[in-house]
Structure formats: C-alpha cells, structure tokens
Design a protein around this motif. Structure first.
Motif, PDB file in Angstrom:
ATOM      1  N   UNK A  25       0.444 -43.525 -15.028  1.00  0.00           N
ATOM      2  CA  UNK A  25      -0.678 -43.897 -15.494  1.00  0.00           C
ATOM      3  C   UNK A  25      -1.111 -43.278 -16.701  1.00  0.00           C
ATOM      4  N   UNK A  26      -0.617 -41.816 -16.462  1.00  0.00           N
ATOM      5  CA  UNK A  26      -1.003 -40.785 -17.757  1.00  0.00           C
ATOM      6  C   UNK A  26       0.248 -40.430 -18.356  1.00  0.00           C
ATOM      7  N   UNK A  27       0.257 -40.827 -19.634  1.00  0.00           N
ATOM      8  CA  UNK A  27       1.401 -39.892 -20.381  1.00  0.00           C
ATOM      9  C   UNK A  27       1.258 -38.536 -20.874  1.00  0.00           C
ATOM     10  N   UNK A  29       0.002 -36.159 -18.939  1.00  0.00           N
ATOM     11  CA  UNK A  29       0.467 -35.112 -17.641  1.00  0.00           C
ATOM     12  C   UNK A  29       1.541 -35.945 -16.927  1.00  0.00           C
ATOM     13  N   UNK A  30       2.104 -37.211 -17.362  1.00  0.00           N
ATOM     14  CA  UNK A  30       2.930 -37.928 -16.655  1.00  0.00           C
ATOM     15  C   UNK A  30       2.547 -37.997 -15.078  1.00  0.00           C
ATOM     16  N   UNK A  31       1.364 -37.946 -14.751  1.00  0.00           N
ATOM     17  CA  UNK A  31       0.720 -38.215 -13.413  1.00  0.00           C
ATOM     18  C   UNK A  31       0.789 -36.917 -12.505  1.00  0.00           C
ATOM     19  N   UNK A  32       1.210 -35.823 -13.241  1.00  0.00           N
ATOM     20  CA  UNK A  32       1.323 -34.604 -12.561  1.00  0.00           C
ATOM     21  C   UNK A  32      -0.079 -33.932 -12.373  1.00  0.00           C
ATOM     22  N   UNK A  33      -0.924 -33.867 -13.264  1.00  0.00           N
ATOM     23  CA  UNK A  33      -2.255 -33.561 -13.211  1.00  0.00           C
ATOM     24  C   UNK A  33      -2.322 -32.268 -14.167  1.00  0.00           C
ATOM     25  N   UNK A  34      -1.192 -31.683 -14.468  1.00  0.00           N
ATOM     26  CA  UNK A  34      -1.072 -30.446 -15.084  1.00  0.00           C
ATOM     27  C   UNK A  34      -0.270 -30.428 -16.035  1.00  0.00           C
ATOM     28  N   UNK A  35      -0.329 -29.666 -17.305  1.00  0.00           N
ATOM     29  CA  UNK A  35       0.579 -29.598 -18.193  1.00  0.00           C
ATOM     30  C   UNK A  35       0.992 -28.092 -18.451  1.00  0.00           C
ATOM     31  N   UNK A  36       2.210 -27.782 -18.517  1.00  0.00           N
ATOM     32  CA  UNK A  36       2.492 -26.404 -18.781  1.00  0.00           C
ATOM     33  C   UNK A  36       2.772 -26.296 -20.224  1.00  0.00           C
ATOM     34  N   UNK A  37       2.430 -25.255 -20.786  1.00  0.00           N
ATOM     35  CA  UNK A  37       2.806 -24.974 -22.135  1.00  0.00           C
ATOM     36  C   UNK A  37       2.952 -23.586 -22.464  1.00  0.00           C
ATOM     37  N   UNK A  38       3.765 -23.165 -23.728  1.00  0.00           N
ATOM     38  CA  UNK A  38       3.992 -21.876 -24.184  1.00  0.00           C
ATOM     39  C   UNK A  38       3.362 -21.256 -25.086  1.00  0.00           C
ATOM     40  N   UNK A  39       2.855 -20.003 -24.990  1.00  0.00           N
ATOM     41  CA  UNK A  39       2.177 -19.650 -26.018  1.00  0.00           C
ATOM     42  C   UNK A  39       2.696 -18.128 -26.188  1.00  0.00           C
ATOM     43  N   UNK A  89       0.945 -35.190 -27.411  1.00  0.00           N
ATOM     44  CA  UNK A  89       1.790 -34.850 -26.352  1.00  0.00           C
ATOM     45  C   UNK A  89       1.945 -36.150 -25.386  1.00  0.00           C
ATOM     46  N   UNK A  90       0.870 -37.049 -25.575  1.00  0.00           N
ATOM     47  CA  UNK A  90       1.131 -38.508 -24.674  1.00  0.00           C
ATOM     48  C   UNK A  90       2.258 -39.042 -25.513  1.00  0.00           C
ATOM     49  N   UNK A  91       2.243 -38.983 -26.819  1.00  0.00           N
ATOM     50  CA  UNK A  91       3.069 -39.924 -27.664  1.00  0.00           C
ATOM     51  C   UNK A  91       4.529 -39.135 -27.294  1.00  0.00           C
ATOM     52  N   UNK A  92       4.742 -37.871 -27.214  1.00  0.00           N
ATOM     53  CA  UNK A  92       6.022 -37.412 -27.080  1.00  0.00           C
ATOM     54  C   UNK A  92       6.639 -37.981 -25.843  1.00  0.00           C
ATOM     55  N   UNK A  93       5.655 -37.711 -24.543  1.00  0.00           N
ATOM     56  CA  UNK A  93       5.993 -38.044 -23.575  1.00  0.00           C
ATOM     57  C   UNK A  93       6.535 -39.404 -23.323  1.00  0.00           C
TER      58      UNK A  93
END
Ligand code: ZN
Length: 109
Positions: A25-27, A29-39, A89-93
């Motif tokens: 439904x959501x590109x 977070x791919x429906x996980x609800x959370x996005x991990x990212x590195x900084x 992000x959505x486009x990449x996913x």
C-alpha cells in the motif's frame, strides 16, 4: 532504537513469498511503517536511525516523548518527512519492487 530495528527484521522475516508479490500500500515504508536510514554522527561514525512513515502503518510508531504523562522525555521518532525525501525513497522502492516481481514472474514461467 534497537527494539525497532529488531521488529523491522522480524516483520521482514515473517513475510511470505506470496505477500512479497502483492503490491504494498505504501512504497515509502513497504507497509512496515518504519524506515531505517544511516547518518554520519558528529562523532564521525555511521549510525542507524529509524523514522516512522506518515501512512497508517507508521501510526503505530508514534512516540512523542514530551507528550507522555508518566515518563517525560525528549526522545521521539522523527517522521520520514523530517529526515529523508520520501518521494525519492518511494520511487526507489517502487523500482526495486518492480524488478523483484518481474524476476519472480520469470522464474514461474
Ligand atoms: Zn508507509
């Protein structure tokens, strides 16, 4: 933070192949609800952070420390809007997902 990363891993492991093929439904977070990212932190090393998505799946991660009555804290999970370009992000996913589902179809046929 560690708890969230573990939960995401668990969610991903629990996914069956069948679910993988379904369009999320959501590109963002791919429906996980959370996005991990590195900084890179101010200490010069790479650290992993989590941001919550703005979709309904992400709502379960709302944590506004300052609004907690019992345990006041400044800690909160940022929304994806605050930390990353969610459209990119959505486009990449989406592209990854398309490539993956094409690959799966090729294997079947
Ligand atoms: Zn989402």
């Amino acid at each position: 933070m560690q708890g969230i990363a573990e939960r995401v891993e668990e969610l991903q492991k629990n996914k069956t192949n069948e679910e993988d093929k379904k369009q999320p439904k959501c590109f963002i977070c791919m429906d996980t609800g959370i996005i991990l990212y590195k900084r890179i932190t101010s200490f010069g090393y790479e650290a992993e952070y989590a941001a919550r998505c703005t979709c309904s799946a992400g709502n379960q991660y709302i944590y506004e420390g300052r609004e907690c009555k019992d345990h006041k804290s400044e800690y909160r999970i940022a929304t994806i809007d605050e930390v990353l370009d969610k459209y990119e992000l959505a486009q990449n996913n989406f592209q990854q997902w398309i490539a993956k589902s094409r690959e799966a179809t090729n294997h079947e046929g």
